[in-house]
Design a protein around this motif. Structure first.
Motif, PDB file in Angstrom:
ATOM      1  N   LYS A 183      23.581  41.035 -32.969  1.00 21.72           N
ATOM      2  CA  LYS A 183      24.221  42.039 -33.470  1.00 21.72           C
ATOM      3  C   LYS A 183      25.829  41.877 -33.523  1.00 21.72           C
ATOM      4  O   LYS A 183      26.356  41.285 -32.865  1.00 21.72           O
ATOM      5  CB  LYS A 183      23.965  43.323 -32.859  1.00 21.72           C
ATOM      6  CG  LYS A 183      22.392  43.913 -32.876  1.00 21.72           C
ATOM      7  CD  LYS A 183      22.293  44.883 -31.956  1.00 21.72           C
ATOM      8  CE  LYS A 183      20.681  45.311 -31.706  1.00 21.72           C
ATOM      9  NZ  LYS A 183      20.468  46.389 -30.782  1.00 21.72           N
ATOM     10  N   ASP A 214      22.766  39.800 -40.903  1.00 19.24           N
ATOM     11  CA  ASP A 214      22.250  40.805 -42.043  1.00 19.24           C
ATOM     12  C   ASP A 214      21.623  39.812 -42.853  1.00 19.24           C
ATOM     13  O   ASP A 214      22.070  39.151 -43.268  1.00 19.24           O
ATOM     14  CB  ASP A 214      23.281  41.464 -42.494  1.00 19.24           C
ATOM     15  CG  ASP A 214      22.674  42.885 -43.365  1.00 19.24           C
ATOM     16  OD1 ASP A 214      21.670  43.179 -43.098  1.00 19.24           O
ATOM     17  OD2 ASP A 214      23.446  43.227 -44.322  1.00 19.24           O
ATOM     18  N   THR A 255      21.548  35.206 -44.131  1.00 22.71           N
ATOM     19  CA  THR A 255      21.876  36.351 -45.154  1.00 22.71           C
ATOM     20  C   THR A 255      21.429  36.249 -46.387  1.00 22.71           C
ATOM     21  O   THR A 255      22.122  36.542 -47.381  1.00 22.71           O
ATOM     22  CB  THR A 255      23.543  36.308 -45.030  1.00 22.71           C
ATOM     23  OG1 THR A 255      24.186  35.471 -45.915  1.00 22.71           O
ATOM     24  CG2 THR A 255      24.230  36.235 -43.541  1.00 22.71           C
TER      25      THR A 255
END
Length: 287
Positions: A179, A185, A199
């Motif tokens: 995180k 992401d 990503t």
């Protein structure tokens, strides 16, 4: 040869054409470009669009056989517009294909095309690290989305992410999805034993039957499984559960043994096919 030609002409009204060196070179050039076109269709969404075009063509062929003159008249008027529309629709894929053709070595492409690929899709070490990383992340509620490329190329999705090109390891995957890190992401794309990109953006599924309890990661995993043969692993950030998508189906909340089985099923696919061609699988030979 003259006697054979005379016999064929007298009995079947055909002759054997003379073949020269230029003819052979011309055939090889045409074969190369046909191969490149087929490879481009396989590795892009153009294949699905082409299927739609073939349906329209078959429709007009049937209309011609049944003498549906009005439909044929409309088809003739729309033909010129349709060609322009095809160029517009295929513009991104055409540009990408021409760029790739310009960057590739002709000799290497021809040699690679005749090589037989009978190697494992990925090693046992990669399989083990994938399973361990997914359940390690699940135990601490770290979300993850891992796409394993198979036969269908995923270059268009690979380009949406950041290039990694590193050997896959448990530690690498955990660090990527940690995180608040720059790469956590989006999806990680795995090809063979390497992490090629992170990503990455994936298409979201439009399936209305997906449970509302599942988030964007699961919908993206289903989306990529609907447009390719990739196997995708999802680790839920909310529950820590591990899921797999393949062929437009979601296998929710699976165990480590079940994930291992999914990966083993795709790991040795090429070897199993080769063994069947050579006279049966290892189990059959033992029997």
């Amino acid at each position: 040869m003259d006697n054979l030609n005379a016999f064929l002409y007298d009995n079947f009204s055909v002759t054997i054409p003379s073949v020269h060196v230029i003819d052979v070179i011309e055939i090889l050039i045409i074969a190369f470009f046909i191969y490149e076109i087929l490879l481009w269709l396989k590795n892009s969404r153009a294949y699905m669009l082409l299927r739609g075009i073939l349906v329209i063509v078959v429709f007009f062929v049937i209309a011609g056989l049944l003498q549906m003159n009005t439909i044929l008249w409309l088809g003739e008027r729309l033909l010129s517009v349709g060609i322009t529309a095809l160029i517009v629709v295929f513009q991104p894929e055409l540009r990408s294909a021409l760029e790739q053709l310009g960057r590739r070595n002709l000799f290497q492409v021809l040699v690679k095309g005749f090589q037989k690929n009978a190697e494992e899709r990925f090693s046992d070490h990669t399989l083990s690290d994938l399973v361990k990383a997914c359940f390690d992340m699940g135990s601490v509620r770290t979300g993850a989305l891992i796409v394993i490329e198979m036969e269908t190329g995923l270059q268009e999705y690979e380009r949406t992410g950041i290039s990694i090109d590193a050997i896959l390891s448990r530690q690498l995957l955990i660090n990527i999805f940690e995180k608040n890190t720059p790469l956590h992401d989006g999806a990680v794309l795995v090809k063979g034993d390497r992490v090629v990109s992170a990503t990455c953006y994936l298409p979201l599924s439009d399936n209305m039957e997906i449970s509302k309890d599942l988030g964007t990661r699961h919908r993206a995993a289903l989306g990529i499984s609907e447009v390719s043969d990739a196997l995708t692993i999802v680790v839920s950030e909310e529950t820590g559960q591990v899921s797999v998508t393949k062929g437009g189906r979601l296998y929710h909340d699976i165990t480590a043994d079940e994930l291992t089985k999914f990966l083993e099923d795709i790991q040795n696919k090429n070897i199993k096919n080769d063994r069947k061609k050579e006279g049966g699988s290892a189990d059959e030979q033992k029997a």
